[in-house]
Motif scaffolding. Sequence first.
Motif, PDB file in Angstrom:
ATOM      1  N   ALA A  37      40.659  -1.945 -28.459  1.00 12.85           N
ATOM      2  CA  ALA A  37      40.170  -2.282 -27.123  1.00 12.85           C
ATOM      3  C   ALA A  37      38.706  -1.861 -26.959  1.00 12.85           C
ATOM      4  N   ALA A  38      38.324  -0.737 -27.580  1.00 15.18           N
ATOM      5  CA  ALA A  38      36.946  -0.262 -27.484  1.00 15.18           C
ATOM      6  C   ALA A  38      35.992  -1.125 -28.302  1.00 15.18           C
ATOM      7  N   PHE A  39      36.503  -1.689 -29.402  1.00 10.96           N
ATOM      8  CA  PHE A  39      35.669  -2.510 -30.288  1.00 10.96           C
ATOM      9  C   PHE A  39      36.396  -3.834 -30.567  1.00 10.96           C
ATOM     10  N   PRO A  40      36.422  -4.741 -29.589  1.00 14.25           N
ATOM     11  CA  PRO A  40      37.216  -5.974 -29.728  1.00 14.25           C
ATOM     12  C   PRO A  40      36.747  -6.899 -30.843  1.00 14.25           C
ATOM     13  N   ASN A  41      35.499  -6.753 -31.268  1.00 17.75           N
ATOM     14  CA  ASN A  41      34.992  -7.591 -32.368  1.00 17.75           C
ATOM     15  C   ASN A  41      35.017  -6.851 -33.699  1.00 17.75           C
ATOM     16  N   ILE A  42      35.934  -5.895 -33.858  1.00 16.27           N
ATOM     17  CA  ILE A  42      36.014  -5.087 -35.076  1.00 16.27           C
ATOM     18  C   ILE A  42      36.161  -5.951 -36.322  1.00 16.27           C
ATOM     19  N   SER A  43      36.820  -7.087 -36.217  1.00 14.66           N
ATOM     20  CA  SER A  43      37.039  -7.942 -37.385  1.00 14.66           C
ATOM     21  C   SER A  43      35.739  -8.542 -37.915  1.00 14.66           C
ATOM     22  N   GLU A  44      34.655  -8.439 -37.128  1.00 11.00           N
ATOM     23  CA  GLU A  44      33.360  -8.969 -37.547  1.00 11.00           C
ATOM     24  C   GLU A  44      32.383  -7.849 -37.909  1.00 11.00           C
ATOM     25  N   MET A  45      32.819  -6.617 -37.853  1.00 12.69           N
ATOM     26  CA  MET A  45      31.910  -5.477 -37.990  1.00 12.69           C
ATOM     27  C   MET A  45      31.920  -4.872 -39.390  1.00 12.69           C
ATOM     28  N   SER A  46      30.792  -4.249 -39.721  1.00 12.48           N
ATOM     29  CA  SER A  46      30.683  -3.445 -40.938  1.00 12.48           C
ATOM     30  C   SER A  46      30.886  -1.990 -40.533  1.00 12.48           C
ATOM     31  N   VAL A  47      31.903  -1.354 -41.086  1.00 17.57           N
ATOM     32  CA  VAL A  47      32.311  -0.014 -40.675  1.00 17.57           C
ATOM     33  C   VAL A  47      32.129   0.968 -41.827  1.00 17.57           C
ATOM     34  N   ILE A  48      31.552   2.127 -41.537  1.00 17.29           N
ATOM     35  CA  ILE A  48      31.541   3.230 -42.493  1.00 17.29           C
ATOM     36  C   ILE A  48      32.476   4.310 -41.964  1.00 17.29           C
ATOM     37  N   ASP A  49      33.416   4.714 -42.776  1.00 16.20           N
ATOM     38  CA  ASP A  49      34.412   5.723 -42.414  1.00 16.20           C
ATOM     39  C   ASP A  49      34.057   7.017 -43.132  1.00 16.20           C
ATOM     40  N   LEU A  50      33.678   8.031 -42.354  1.00 18.78           N
ATOM     41  CA  LEU A  50      33.326   9.323 -42.925  1.00 18.78           C
ATOM     42  C   LEU A  50      34.579  10.187 -43.054  1.00 18.78           C
ATOM     43  N   GLY A  51      35.018  10.388 -44.286  1.00 19.47           N
ATOM     44  CA  GLY A  51      36.153  11.257 -44.558  1.00 19.47           C
ATOM     45  C   GLY A  51      37.500  10.588 -44.549  1.00 19.47           C
ATOM     46  N   GLY A  52      37.535   9.280 -44.396  1.00 22.47           N
ATOM     47  CA  GLY A  52      38.812   8.571 -44.314  1.00 22.47           C
ATOM     48  C   GLY A  52      39.314   8.075 -45.661  1.00 22.47           C
ATOM     49  N   THR A  53      40.473   7.448 -45.632  1.00 21.30           N
ATOM     50  CA  THR A  53      41.092   6.908 -46.839  1.00 21.30           C
ATOM     51  C   THR A  53      41.425   5.439 -46.632  1.00 21.30           C
ATOM     52  N   PHE A  54      41.482   4.719 -47.729  1.00 24.16           N
ATOM     53  CA  PHE A  54      41.806   3.299 -47.611  1.00 24.16           C
ATOM     54  C   PHE A  54      43.247   3.095 -47.154  1.00 24.16           C
ATOM     55  N   SER A  55      44.145   3.988 -47.529  1.00 26.00           N
ATOM     56  CA  SER A  55      45.546   3.832 -47.134  1.00 26.00           C
ATOM     57  C   SER A  55      45.694   3.808 -45.616  1.00 26.00           C
ATOM     58  N   ALA A  56      44.863   4.580 -44.905  1.00 24.27           N
ATOM     59  CA  ALA A  56      44.922   4.580 -43.438  1.00 24.27           C
ATOM     60  C   ALA A  56      44.542   3.216 -42.883  1.00 24.27           C
ATOM     61  N   TRP A  57      43.520   2.603 -43.442  1.00 25.71           N
ATOM     62  CA  TRP A  57      43.111   1.274 -42.989  1.00 25.71           C
ATOM     63  C   TRP A  57      44.102   0.200 -43.444  1.00 25.71           C
TER      64      TRP A  57
END
Length: 217
Positions: A32-52
Amino acid sequence: MGTLQALRNRFVDAPNSVGARARRRRWDRFAAAFPNISEMSVIDLGGTFSAWERAPVRPARLHLVNLMDPPTDLPSWARADRADATELPKAILDGDYDLVYSNAVIEHVGGHIRRERFADNVRALARRHWVQVPYRYFPVEPHVLFPGFQFLPVAARRLIISHWPLVHTAPRDRLHALRDAMEVELLSVTEMRYYFPTSTIAFERMGGLVKSIIAIG
């Protein structure tokens, strides 16, 4: 032991656990905060691919930065690097990102100065961000699942980590238990507002109590 592990599974780890339902609500709020997330380039600091991989949302491009060795079997829309989020190399800082995402990482980076560097890097990497941290004054410490754990002396925390069966990963020995006891520093609302002064500070609640703090920019 078996009963307590089943209890952890019920509240944290199982697909229909309390924790899993909270994570689904969190992803809904994130979307809801980022409704265009499917079009965004995201950097995840400290995360894992399994979470995504389990998440109901997916960015157009994902860059994972973690202290662990990066996975080698990522899909084409994801990449990973091994790096310290408080001391990012120029190649990462100069990257083209729309959003910085970080969940339950800033409390692990090691002290106030390194938290400042982490927050500075969040702002340097992208105009938008979502940084979440467990709230210090929620009654149950989320990493160990022990009431009031975060307020106890280090020696008591080391003892609990060594013997409490609900810890996520049991320490190998006394020294590792002591390291684990000192490694996590949960944050207050005042601290999050200091590190992210221009962000919207939101709250995730459980049972009416603030469970975690989210800086949204």
